[in-house]
Design a protein around this motif. Sequence first.
Motif, PDB file in Angstrom:
ATOM      1  N   GLY A   1     -31.551  21.712 -24.034  1.00  0.00           N
ATOM      2  CA  GLY A   1     -31.141  20.402 -23.562  1.00  0.00           C
ATOM      3  C   GLY A   1     -31.815  19.293 -24.346  1.00  0.00           C
ATOM      4  O   GLY A   1     -32.669  19.537 -25.216  1.00  0.00           O
TER       5      GLY A   1
ATOM      6  N   ARG B   1     -34.249  16.071 -24.806  1.00  0.00           N
ATOM      7  CA  ARG B   1     -35.419  15.340 -24.333  1.00  0.00           C
ATOM      8  C   ARG B   1     -35.296  13.895 -24.809  1.00  0.00           C
ATOM      9  O   ARG B   1     -34.358  13.541 -25.525  1.00  0.00           O
ATOM     10  N   LEU B   2     -36.251  13.073 -24.447  1.00  0.00           N
ATOM     11  CA  LEU B   2     -36.217  11.688 -24.894  1.00  0.00           C
ATOM     12  C   LEU B   2     -36.487  11.562 -26.391  1.00  0.00           C
ATOM     13  O   LEU B   2     -36.101  10.572 -27.009  1.00  0.00           O
TER      14      LEU B   2
ATOM     15  N   ARG C   1     -31.249  10.016 -10.663  1.00  0.00           N
ATOM     16  CA  ARG C   1     -32.322  10.499 -11.529  1.00  0.00           C
ATOM     17  C   ARG C   1     -31.661  11.293 -12.650  1.00  0.00           C
ATOM     18  O   ARG C   1     -31.447  12.501 -12.546  1.00  0.00           O
ATOM     19  N   ALA C   2     -31.281  10.596 -13.679  1.00  0.00           N
ATOM     20  CA  ALA C   2     -30.480  11.193 -14.745  1.00  0.00           C
ATOM     21  C   ALA C   2     -31.360  11.846 -15.805  1.00  0.00           C
ATOM     22  O   ALA C   2     -32.541  11.522 -15.958  1.00  0.00           O
ATOM     23  N   ARG C   3     -30.738  12.755 -16.534  1.00  0.00           N
ATOM     24  CA  ARG C   3     -31.356  13.375 -17.696  1.00  0.00           C
ATOM     25  C   ARG C   3     -30.612  12.881 -18.943  1.00  0.00           C
ATOM     26  O   ARG C   3     -29.463  12.444 -18.857  1.00  0.00           O
ATOM     27  N   PRO C   4     -31.261  12.965 -20.093  1.00  0.00           N
ATOM     28  CA  PRO C   4     -30.540  12.610 -21.319  1.00  0.00           C
ATOM     29  C   PRO C   4     -29.212  13.341 -21.466  1.00  0.00           C
ATOM     30  O   PRO C   4     -28.227  12.767 -21.938  1.00  0.00           O
ATOM     31  N   ASP C   5     -29.148  14.594 -21.038  1.00  0.00           N
ATOM     32  CA  ASP C   5     -27.896  15.346 -21.154  1.00  0.00           C
ATOM     33  C   ASP C   5     -26.768  14.733 -20.333  1.00  0.00           C
ATOM     34  O   ASP C   5     -25.598  14.860 -20.684  1.00  0.00           O
ATOM     35  N   ASP C   6     -27.104  14.065 -19.219  1.00  0.00           N
ATOM     36  CA  ASP C   6     -26.067  13.445 -18.399  1.00  0.00           C
ATOM     37  C   ASP C   6     -25.361  12.327 -19.164  1.00  0.00           C
ATOM     38  O   ASP C   6     -24.134  12.191 -19.098  1.00  0.00           O
TER      39      ASP C   6
ATOM     40  N   ARG D   1     -32.841   5.011 -14.380  1.00  0.00           N
ATOM     41  CA  ARG D   1     -32.313   6.350 -14.065  1.00  0.00           C
ATOM     42  C   ARG D   1     -33.017   7.448 -14.845  1.00  0.00           C
ATOM     43  O   ARG D   1     -33.149   8.567 -14.367  1.00  0.00           O
ATOM     44  N   LEU D   2     -33.474   7.125 -16.054  1.00  0.00           N
ATOM     45  CA  LEU D   2     -34.201   8.114 -16.843  1.00  0.00           C
ATOM     46  C   LEU D   2     -35.673   8.181 -16.448  1.00  0.00           C
ATOM     47  O   LEU D   2     -36.394   9.072 -16.924  1.00  0.00           O
TER      48      LEU D   2
END
Length: 391
Positions: A102, A104-105, A177-182, A277-278
């Motif tokens: 996935g 990451r930042l 609470r989002a992830r970069p993949d979202d 969100r990130l």
Amino acid sequence: MTTLVLSDLHLGMRSGRDLLRRAPVRARLLERLDGASRVVLLGDAVELRHGPMAGALRAARPLFEDLGAALGPGGEIVVVPGNHDHRLLAGWHERRRAAGRGLRLEHRIAPRAGEPGALLARWAAPARLTLAYPGLWLRPDVYATHGHWLDRHLTLPTLERLAIGATGWLTGPPPARARPDDYEAALAPLYALAYELAQRGRSAPAGAPDRRAGRWARRLLAVGRGDRPPRLAALGRALPPAVAALNALGLGPLSARVGPEDLCPAGLAAMREVCARLGLEAGHVIFGHMHRAGPRPGDDAAAWTAPPATRLVCTGSWVHEPALARDGPGGCWWPGTAVRLDDGEAPRIVGMLDDIAALAEPAGAGGRAARPGGSPGGHTTARGGALHFAQ
């Protein structure tokens, strides 16, 4: 270490308004590196939505050669793709997905033979060139990213935003609470479509469906068109009902505020949403994408602060947009700005073209400008201390 961050060069634009394609502007940039040993190109360095990649890379080559020679063996160039040059890392994205990795930042990516980054690295020698995505930590308290993910929360009903909303029918909204993949899942399909249509549109025979599709893609998704909404104001009283209908279709949330003065507030609100969100915790977040440098004196500090206390800093662009840059040199929309980061100091905006009184329209700006990979033509003359671009 001193770092200089530039964004939105759009080298290879069909309009010829990508200023760093011009040798005198490149010379001005090199004169004002002022000891920087690292240059970060924070997204949309190469314009891959206006035509084939090969032409855009030819247009970009002189800048990478000049920067690499100026920085020398101890210098570094970091390329962070944005939405217009997302394709630069297509191979890397495929490899990480195949491996189940996935986002990451920060990912630091070495150029790989046979991919566009390897060409950029070769041109940048003797300086070292690396790539990063979706951003990178310049210091433990300073994060830098292009900012294209803010489009997922933009309330301006631009054509690109409507296309993102349509993609959202399939991907759903990003979670609280989002992830970069979202964000990547919501936006990458649109970037791939824009790129593929641009590649095919110029090579197909005149009148062929592929040629028409490429022309449609450029109008829909290219800088200065698909991502700028002011013409919607021409709808007048019909605009609010139209926006309400778009919201009812699930393409929003969208707003009927579509004037040029609404570009920056809407972009900042969306960027604050991305940071929240990130869960991005940084003293400063440097981004581009808006083409508007800031904060400038007189700007609302609260608008440029993401919770809890992250200061937002926008790089501006190196594209001359006369309709927006009416405030002239030193104004927030005037091109040629960068962000300078010195050890122990806060990021600060520097204007490298603020003493240039006029940036003339390139030849054929009405639609037959210099093609990507070619020279915009003309020569430079100095008049009264200002740099004019004579065609």
